[in-house]
Design a protein around this motif. Structure first.
Motif, PDB file in Angstrom:
ATOM      1  N   LEU A 199     -26.796  46.434   2.822  1.00  0.00           N
ATOM      2  CA  LEU A 199     -26.234  47.706   2.366  1.00  0.00           C
ATOM      3  C   LEU A 199     -25.441  47.514   1.080  1.00  0.00           C
ATOM      4  O   LEU A 199     -25.506  48.349   0.162  1.00  0.00           O
ATOM      5  N   LEU A 200     -24.704  46.409   1.003  1.00  0.00           N
ATOM      6  CA  LEU A 200     -23.963  46.120  -0.225  1.00  0.00           C
ATOM      7  C   LEU A 200     -24.914  45.908  -1.397  1.00  0.00           C
ATOM      8  O   LEU A 200     -24.657  46.358  -2.513  1.00  0.00           O
ATOM      9  N   LYS A 233     -25.549  48.217  -5.109  1.00  0.00           N
ATOM     10  CA  LYS A 233     -25.483  47.664  -6.465  1.00  0.00           C
ATOM     11  C   LYS A 233     -26.678  48.090  -7.308  1.00  0.00           C
ATOM     12  O   LYS A 233     -26.697  47.857  -8.513  1.00  0.00           O
ATOM     13  N   GLN A 234     -27.678  48.700  -6.683  1.00  0.00           N
ATOM     14  CA  GLN A 234     -28.851  49.155  -7.416  1.00  0.00           C
ATOM     15  C   GLN A 234     -28.569  50.489  -8.105  1.00  0.00           C
ATOM     16  O   GLN A 234     -27.632  51.210  -7.727  1.00  0.00           O
ATOM     17  N   ARG A 279     -22.435  54.249  10.762  1.00  0.00           N
ATOM     18  CA  ARG A 279     -21.588  53.522  11.713  1.00  0.00           C
ATOM     19  C   ARG A 279     -21.109  52.212  11.106  1.00  0.00           C
ATOM     20  O   ARG A 279     -19.924  51.876  11.181  1.00  0.00           O
ATOM     21  N   MET A 280     -22.013  51.475  10.464  1.00  0.00           N
ATOM     22  CA  MET A 280     -21.616  50.202   9.874  1.00  0.00           C
ATOM     23  C   MET A 280     -20.628  50.413   8.728  1.00  0.00           C
ATOM     24  O   MET A 280     -19.632  49.694   8.610  1.00  0.00           O
ATOM     25  N   GLU A 281     -20.885  51.388   7.885  1.00  0.00           N
ATOM     26  CA  GLU A 281     -20.024  51.593   6.727  1.00  0.00           C
ATOM     27  C   GLU A 281     -18.685  52.225   7.093  1.00  0.00           C
ATOM     28  O   GLU A 281     -17.759  52.264   6.273  1.00  0.00           O
ATOM     29  N   GLY A 305     -18.605  35.503   2.737  1.00  0.00           N
ATOM     30  CA  GLY A 305     -18.657  36.907   2.333  1.00  0.00           C
ATOM     31  C   GLY A 305     -17.444  37.278   1.514  1.00  0.00           C
ATOM     32  O   GLY A 305     -16.508  36.488   1.351  1.00  0.00           O
ATOM     33  N   TYR A 306     -17.484  38.490   0.982  1.00  0.00           N
ATOM     34  CA  TYR A 306     -16.341  39.009   0.214  1.00  0.00           C
ATOM     35  C   TYR A 306     -16.288  40.518   0.426  1.00  0.00           C
ATOM     36  O   TYR A 306     -16.624  41.307  -0.451  1.00  0.00           O
TER      37      TYR A 306
END
Length: 323
Positions: free
Chosen positions: A44-45, A49-50, A308-310, A234-235
């Motif tokens: 998703l990250l 970025k696209q 849900r994830m975000e 991760g970051y």
């Protein structure tokens, strides 16, 4: 077959169902009927970025039945239950490279199997292959309520280690106590050194896993024991730089390493898969390691799974499928 395309529209990830031909496996590939697929924050990250509106294909791990095996696909054959890293997993069928495929332990459901491939490969590399975590050692995990953080906690406890975890959610830390979390630190800031030292009797953590990012990098270094190791995986904070205390690195014989499959070639990927199969899956097969599932969504509700994830509300793995 049913498949899905993702686009970033008005800062929201939109999913578009589409029909596409069933792919044919190459010589070293497996065509798999997807029964369930795991959702991962990293993809998703990357999508965010696209350029907005650019199409993307999501889904990097799946579990299902082999429909057809390529001529050089090794021991797997039609009907076998497999799981592994792949591409375009949110579809009726997906292709797995044979060296990425692992047999699904008999006791696992499709949902549980889909939660395992990425997380187990990451934590095996992080805790065992590079981290050399030993029974009785202290492990520090920043952002422990993330999917990788929970998997690290579970594997560390199965290996006999003691675990300290940080999280911005007191509720999640309380829930993780049921999975064996020894010390939960309610913080998102770089302010946990004193608490780590108190918990470890002044020694520090033998291994620290930094999922949060650059904002806590220096604090993680401060928390390491003599000959301690620091893994960066991760970051979540978006901070890509951190101060490194060279005097501490030198005097305390510290090791700093990264955990990523991006630069790995086929042989390195095979080595990691073999390590998971030999050292992690037996813990799953006998019930000592049970995948932590946050929530399951049908394929038609993939957008809801992403939301849900975000939202950062999940604890454990979000899985799509099981229909």
């Amino acid at each position: 077959m049913r498949a899905h395309t993702a686009r970033l529209v008005d800062d929201r990830i939109r999913i578009e169902p589409r029909d596409t031909p069933i792919p044919g496996p190459g010589a070293q590939q497996l065509l798999v009927r997807v029964r369930a697929a795991g959702l991962n924050r990293g993809e998703l990250l990357a999508l965010r970025k696209q350029p907005p509106g650019a199409p993307a294909v999501l889904g990097i791990e799946a579990a299902g039945e082999v429909v057809r095996a390529g001529a050089d696909a090794g021991p797997f054959q039609a009907g076998d239950r497999v799981m592994g890293r792949c591409r375009a997993a949110f579809a009726d069928y997906a292709l797995l490279d044979a060296h990425e495929a692992m047999a699904v332990p008999e006791r696992l459901s499709w949902i549980q199997a889909a939660a395992l491939p990425i997380a187990t490969m990451v934590v095996y590399d992080m805790l065992i292959a590079q981290g050399r975590l030993a029974a009785g050692e202290w492990l520090l995990v920043t952002g422990i309520s993330s999917g990788v953080g929970v998997a690290a906690l579970q594997l560390a406890k199965a290996l006999g280690a003691r675990v300290i975890g940080t999280s911005g959610s007191a509720r999640k830390l309380a829930d993780l106590e049921r999975l064996g979390l020894d010390v939960g630190l309610h913080t998102r800031a770089a302010d946990f050194h004193d608490a780590v030292m108190a918990a470890t009797g002044g020694r520090g953590a033998g291994l620290a896993v930094n999922i949060v990012g650059g904002s806590v990098f220096a604090e993680c270094v401060r928390c390491l024991a003599f000959e301690g190791r620091l893994a960066t995986v991760g970051y979540m904070d978006g901070v890509l730089e951190g101060r490194l205390d060279l005097a501490a690195l030198h005097a305390r014989r510290l090791t700093v390493f990264g955990v990523s499959s991006k630069g790995c070639g086929p042989e390195e990927r095979r080595r990691i898969v073999r390590g998971v199969a030999e050292q992690v899956l037996p813990l799953v097969a006998d019930g000592r390691l049970v995948p932590a599932i946050d929530r399951v969504f049908p394929f038609g509700e993939l957008e809801a799974a992403i939301a849900r994830m975000e939202s950062d509300e999940q604890l454990g793995k979000i899985v799509v499928g099981g229909e």
